[in-house]
Design a protein around this motif. Structure first.
Motif, PDB file in Angstrom:
ATOM      1  N   GLN A 215       0.958  -1.086   0.291  1.00  0.00           N
ATOM      2  CA  GLN A 215      -0.037   0.103  -0.083  1.00  0.00           C
ATOM      3  C   GLN A 215       0.974   1.097  -0.137  1.00  0.00           C
ATOM      4  O   GLN A 215       1.769   1.306   0.754  1.00  0.00           O
ATOM      5  CB  GLN A 215      -1.075   0.014   1.176  1.00  0.00           C
ATOM      6  N   ASP A 216       0.443   2.082  -0.982  1.00  0.00           N
ATOM      7  CA  ASP A 216       1.329   3.432  -0.973  1.00  0.00           C
ATOM      8  C   ASP A 216       0.577   4.473  -0.243  1.00  0.00           C
ATOM      9  O   ASP A 216      -0.785   4.246   0.025  1.00  0.00           O
ATOM     10  CB  ASP A 216       1.293   3.609  -2.574  1.00  0.00           C
ATOM     11  N   HIS A 217       1.033   5.706  -0.080  1.00  0.00           N
ATOM     12  CA  HIS A 217       0.450   6.736   0.620  1.00  0.00           C
ATOM     13  C   HIS A 217       0.527   7.807  -0.250  1.00  0.00           C
ATOM     14  O   HIS A 217       1.533   8.572  -0.583  1.00  0.00           O
ATOM     15  CB  HIS A 217       1.019   7.070   1.892  1.00  0.00           C
ATOM     16  N   LYS A 218      -0.546   8.124  -1.157  1.00  0.00           N
ATOM     17  CA  LYS A 218      -0.630   9.122  -2.296  1.00  0.00           C
ATOM     18  C   LYS A 218      -0.403  10.622  -1.875  1.00  0.00           C
ATOM     19  O   LYS A 218       0.012  11.598  -2.243  1.00  0.00           O
ATOM     20  CB  LYS A 218      -1.374   8.989  -3.502  1.00  0.00           C
ATOM     21  N   ALA A 219      -1.455  10.931  -0.641  1.00  0.00           N
ATOM     22  CA  ALA A 219      -1.609  12.261  -0.469  1.00  0.00           C
ATOM     23  C   ALA A 219      -0.156  12.626   0.378  1.00  0.00           C
ATOM     24  O   ALA A 219       0.291  11.871   0.833  1.00  0.00           O
ATOM     25  CB  ALA A 219      -2.712  12.479   0.667  1.00  0.00           C
ATOM     26  N   THR A 229       0.736  13.089  -4.476  1.00  0.00           N
ATOM     27  CA  THR A 229       1.945  13.024  -4.822  1.00  0.00           C
ATOM     28  C   THR A 229       2.307  11.908  -5.672  1.00  0.00           C
ATOM     29  O   THR A 229       1.479  11.051  -5.683  1.00  0.00           O
ATOM     30  CB  THR A 229       3.025  13.043  -3.415  1.00  0.00           C
ATOM     31  N   GLY A 230       3.586  11.571  -6.019  1.00  0.00           N
ATOM     32  CA  GLY A 230       4.066  10.370  -6.366  1.00  0.00           C
ATOM     33  C   GLY A 230       3.936   8.970  -5.485  1.00  0.00           C
ATOM     34  O   GLY A 230       3.752   7.986  -5.895  1.00  0.00           O
ATOM     35  N   GLY A 231       4.063   9.601  -4.200  1.00  0.00           N
ATOM     36  CA  GLY A 231       3.744   8.514  -3.055  1.00  0.00           C
ATOM     37  C   GLY A 231       4.875   9.096  -1.935  1.00  0.00           C
ATOM     38  O   GLY A 231       5.839   9.327  -2.412  1.00  0.00           O
ATOM     39  N   LEU A 272       2.827  -5.474 -14.325  1.00  0.00           N
ATOM     40  CA  LEU A 272       1.714  -4.903 -14.461  1.00  0.00           C
ATOM     41  C   LEU A 272       1.214  -4.328 -13.003  1.00  0.00           C
ATOM     42  O   LEU A 272       1.106  -5.307 -12.231  1.00  0.00           O
ATOM     43  CB  LEU A 272       0.768  -5.485 -15.201  1.00  0.00           C
ATOM     44  N   TYR A 273       0.980  -3.100 -12.985  1.00  0.00           N
ATOM     45  CA  TYR A 273       0.346  -2.625 -11.537  1.00  0.00           C
ATOM     46  C   TYR A 273      -0.885  -2.157 -11.611  1.00  0.00           C
ATOM     47  O   TYR A 273      -1.238  -1.281 -12.346  1.00  0.00           O
ATOM     48  CB  TYR A 273       1.429  -1.433 -11.280  1.00  0.00           C
ATOM     49  N   ALA A 274      -1.759  -2.868 -10.864  1.00  0.00           N
ATOM     50  CA  ALA A 274      -3.351  -2.417 -10.726  1.00  0.00           C
ATOM     51  C   ALA A 274      -3.493  -1.552  -9.523  1.00  0.00           C
ATOM     52  O   ALA A 274      -3.049  -2.220  -8.308  1.00  0.00           O
ATOM     53  CB  ALA A 274      -4.268  -3.730 -10.752  1.00  0.00           C
ATOM     54  N   VAL A 291       2.426   0.642 -15.777  1.00  0.00           N
ATOM     55  CA  VAL A 291       2.878  -0.541 -16.646  1.00  0.00           C
ATOM     56  C   VAL A 291       4.294  -0.592 -16.197  1.00  0.00           C
ATOM     57  O   VAL A 291       5.230  -1.265 -16.906  1.00  0.00           O
ATOM     58  CB  VAL A 291       2.917  -0.248 -18.127  1.00  0.00           C
ATOM     59  N   ARG A 292       4.662  -0.436 -15.051  1.00  0.00           N
ATOM     60  CA  ARG A 292       6.010  -0.483 -14.306  1.00  0.00           C
ATOM     61  C   ARG A 292       5.796  -0.768 -12.938  1.00  0.00           C
ATOM     62  O   ARG A 292       4.715  -0.452 -12.346  1.00  0.00           O
ATOM     63  CB  ARG A 292       6.905   0.594 -14.697  1.00  0.00           C
ATOM     64  N   PHE A 293       7.094  -1.018 -12.193  1.00  0.00           N
ATOM     65  CA  PHE A 293       6.902  -0.905 -10.864  1.00  0.00           C
ATOM     66  C   PHE A 293       6.449   0.498 -10.250  1.00  0.00           C
ATOM     67  O   PHE A 293       6.803   1.406 -10.639  1.00  0.00           O
ATOM     68  CB  PHE A 293       8.302  -1.253  -9.995  1.00  0.00           C
ATOM     69  N   GLY A 294       5.860   0.387  -8.903  1.00  0.00           N
ATOM     70  CA  GLY A 294       5.409   1.559  -8.088  1.00  0.00           C
ATOM     71  C   GLY A 294       6.560   2.173  -7.336  1.00  0.00           C
ATOM     72  O   GLY A 294       7.780   1.469  -7.316  1.00  0.00           O
ATOM     73  N   ASP A 295       6.650   3.531  -7.299  1.00  0.00           N
ATOM     74  CA  ASP A 295       7.741   4.258  -6.442  1.00  0.00           C
ATOM     75  C   ASP A 295       6.827   4.808  -5.677  1.00  0.00           C
ATOM     76  O   ASP A 295       5.903   5.838  -5.911  1.00  0.00           O
ATOM     77  CB  ASP A 295       8.300   5.204  -7.575  1.00  0.00           C
ATOM     78  N   PRO A 296       6.733   4.899  -4.289  1.00  0.00           N
ATOM     79  CA  PRO A 296       7.786   3.669  -3.561  1.00  0.00           C
ATOM     80  C   PRO A 296       7.481   2.412  -3.192  1.00  0.00           C
ATOM     81  O   PRO A 296       8.207   1.841  -2.204  1.00  0.00           O
ATOM     82  CB  PRO A 296       8.000   4.609  -2.070  1.00  0.00           C
ATOM     83  N   GLU A 297       6.637   1.747  -3.568  1.00  0.00           N
ATOM     84  CA  GLU A 297       6.255   0.496  -3.430  1.00  0.00           C
ATOM     85  C   GLU A 297       7.654  -0.437  -3.607  1.00  0.00           C
ATOM     86  O   GLU A 297       7.751  -1.365  -2.828  1.00  0.00           O
ATOM     87  CB  GLU A 297       5.218  -0.178  -3.931  1.00  0.00           C
ATOM     88  N   THR A 298       8.225  -0.125  -4.860  1.00  0.00           N
ATOM     89  CA  THR A 298       9.447  -1.194  -4.924  1.00  0.00           C
ATOM     90  C   THR A 298      10.460  -1.217  -3.834  1.00  0.00           C
ATOM     91  O   THR A 298      11.021  -2.266  -3.638  1.00  0.00           O
ATOM     92  CB  THR A 298      10.151  -0.533  -6.271  1.00  0.00           C
TER      93      THR A 298
HETATM   94  N1  GLY Z   1       3.284   4.658  -6.153  1.00  0.00           N
HETATM   95  C1  GLY Z   1       2.588   5.047  -7.337  1.00  0.00           C
HETATM   96  C2  GLY Z   1       3.372   5.051  -8.527  1.00  0.00           C
HETATM   97  O1  GLY Z   1       4.259   4.623  -8.772  1.00  0.00           O
HETATM   98  O2  GLY Z   1       2.542   5.587  -9.508  1.00  0.00           O
END
Ligand code: GLY
Ligand code: AMP
Length: 433
Positions: A215-219, A229-231, A272-274, A291-298
């Protein structure tokens, strides 16, 4: 012969990917183009001074250095067709083709795709002209969500609480130039309520293997307040993705998406990131595809990955993912993003970062670089999201307290971060395993 790998990109995600690849038993060396001071400091990793947008330069580098595998971090090169260009040059480049990357590159395309294959998502309509969009808004309930069609670095989404806000957002995007070409078309979408999770799989066009949930935190601010934000931080696993939600997501979202892209003639190879919204009954809907890994989930996910990432990517390129297993560290991991005050709007650069010692990194905690640079032997901030501080522990509570303890060892004058990363996982009625 061990694999020589090139990672493309320069953020926290690429630092985490390069670091994990460098620890693989089948990797000889990792290059990162252009990389950052964090990647440069890793054992067995070197930065190459080629921009992520210099596709000819990157292909030349791969050919002259006999690169066995290219892993692309960010979405822009994927949407521009780097995988197509590299494949034509005979280079094994992991990621979707430009056609498959449209799942992220155009929100209107991804909504049409979801609708066509009956994959659950918010009700929507897309527009290129202001007047029909405003007419449509008159018949809607609030809040409502307005999205720029194209790539907008996570900032092209406005959640309008009332009609005046929605009208402004529509005008800004379509008539103004708030998002450049990305805003030539907009999607207006029903506001969904629930809990978000990032569900990422590695796919070979036909088969897929799920990554650990997160789980990301976008706000930007505590309590999910402030601009998107990007996360600002992430943790894994995401307790909201119970076994039941996991199974449902595979059946109603991932399987039909992979099969649908195959039917469309654009089989999806890559991560693939849903982005999911999960309602109170545990039903997931797709908020967006990446269509790529999430940042900062990676960053926290790579802390838990035990399998050789290069082997997984090569298996995906070869269409051999069927029956591949991925091994995970059973522990939880949590990452806190340290940002420059003011991000994602205007912020300063060049602040001196204090407290970064390589010896701080051990097997249970690590700081990934994103927006940093070295000038005259000093580590300075060089972007909105600067570092991601990660810690592993038996559960999310433990990982949270270790990560924040670790945050206290680093500072700069205008450092800003959320103090509640992971809190939702702890107050929900979820189990962590
Ligand atoms: N963390 C969300 C993104 O990479 O778009
Ligand atoms: P996106 O880039 O489409 O994932 O949107 C960014 C963020 O906006 C998501 O992570 C959600 O927090 C929020 N969001 C997007 N679409 C919706 C929606 N339909 N309902 C509620 N929140 C949304």
């Amino acid at each position: 012969m061990k694999n020589k790998v090139l990672v493309i990109g320069s953020g926290g995600r690429e630092h985490a990917l390069a670091w994990r690849l460098s620890l693989s038993t089948t990797v000889g060396h990792v290059f990162v183009a252009p990389g950052n001071p964090g990647t440069q400091a890793e054992n067995n990793v070197s930065n190459v001074a080629i921009e992520a947008s210099d596709y000819t330069g990157l292909i030349d580098f791969c050919q002259s250095n006999a690169i066995d595998l290219v892993v692309v971090g960010p979405e822009q090169p994927l949407c521009d067709g780097i995988v197509d260009l590299m494949s034509q040059a005979g280079i094994k480049c992991f990621g979707p083709s430009a056609a498959a990357a449209t799942l992220e590159g155009s929100k209107a395309y991804s909504k049409e795709f979801l609708e066509k294959y009956n994959i659950p998502t918010a009700a929507y309509a897309s527009f290129t002209e202001v007047k029909p969009a405003l007419d449509y808004l008159q018949r809607q309930k609030y809040p409502i969500v307005i999205k720029a069609d194209g790539l907008a670095a996570g900032k092209g989404v406005v959640i309008a609480q009332d009609a005046p806000q929605a009208v402004n957002a529509v005008k800004d995007m379509l008539a103004g130039n708030a998002f450049g070409q990305a805003g030539d078309r907009i999607v207006i979408e029903e506001f969904l309520v629930g809990e978000e999770a990032s569900f990422i799989v590695i796919a070979d066009g036909e088969n897929f293997v799920p990554m650990a949930t997160s789980q990301d935190h976008k706000a930007r601010d505590d309590g999910d307040k402030g601009p998107n934000t990007g996360g600002m931080g992430a943790y894994t696993p995401a307790p909201v993705v119970s076994q039941e939600v996991f199974d449902k997501t595979i059946e109603v979202i991932i399987k039909p998406s992979i099969a649908g892209m195959q039917k469309e003639g654009s089989p999806f190879v890559g991560f693939l990131y849903a982005g999911l919204m999960i309602d109170a009954l545990g039903n997931p809907k797709v908020l967006e595809f990446n269509v790529r890994f999430g940042d900062p989930e990676t960053q926290p996910i790579m802390m838990r990955l035990k399998s050789n990432l290069d082997e997984l990517c090569l298996a995906a390129i070869g269409g051999n993912l069927k029956d591949q297993a991925i091994e995970w560290d059973e522990r939880a991991c949590l990452g806190v993003v340290l940002a420059e005050k003011g991000y994602p709007d205007s912020y300063q650069k060049g602040s001196l970062i204090i407290g970064m010692n390589v010896e701080n990194n051990d097997q249970n905690r690590k700081i990934f670089h994103a927006g940093t640079k070295i000038k005259q032997n000093e580590l300075l901030t060089n972007g909105g999201r600067v570092l991601c501080v990660c810690a592993l522990a038996e559960d999310i509570k433990g990982a949270q307290s270790k990560a924040y303890e670790y945050v206290n060892t680093v500072s700069w004058q205008s450092m800003y971060y959320r103090r509640d990363i992971g809190s939702k996982a702890l107050c929900g009625n979820f189990t962590t395993k």
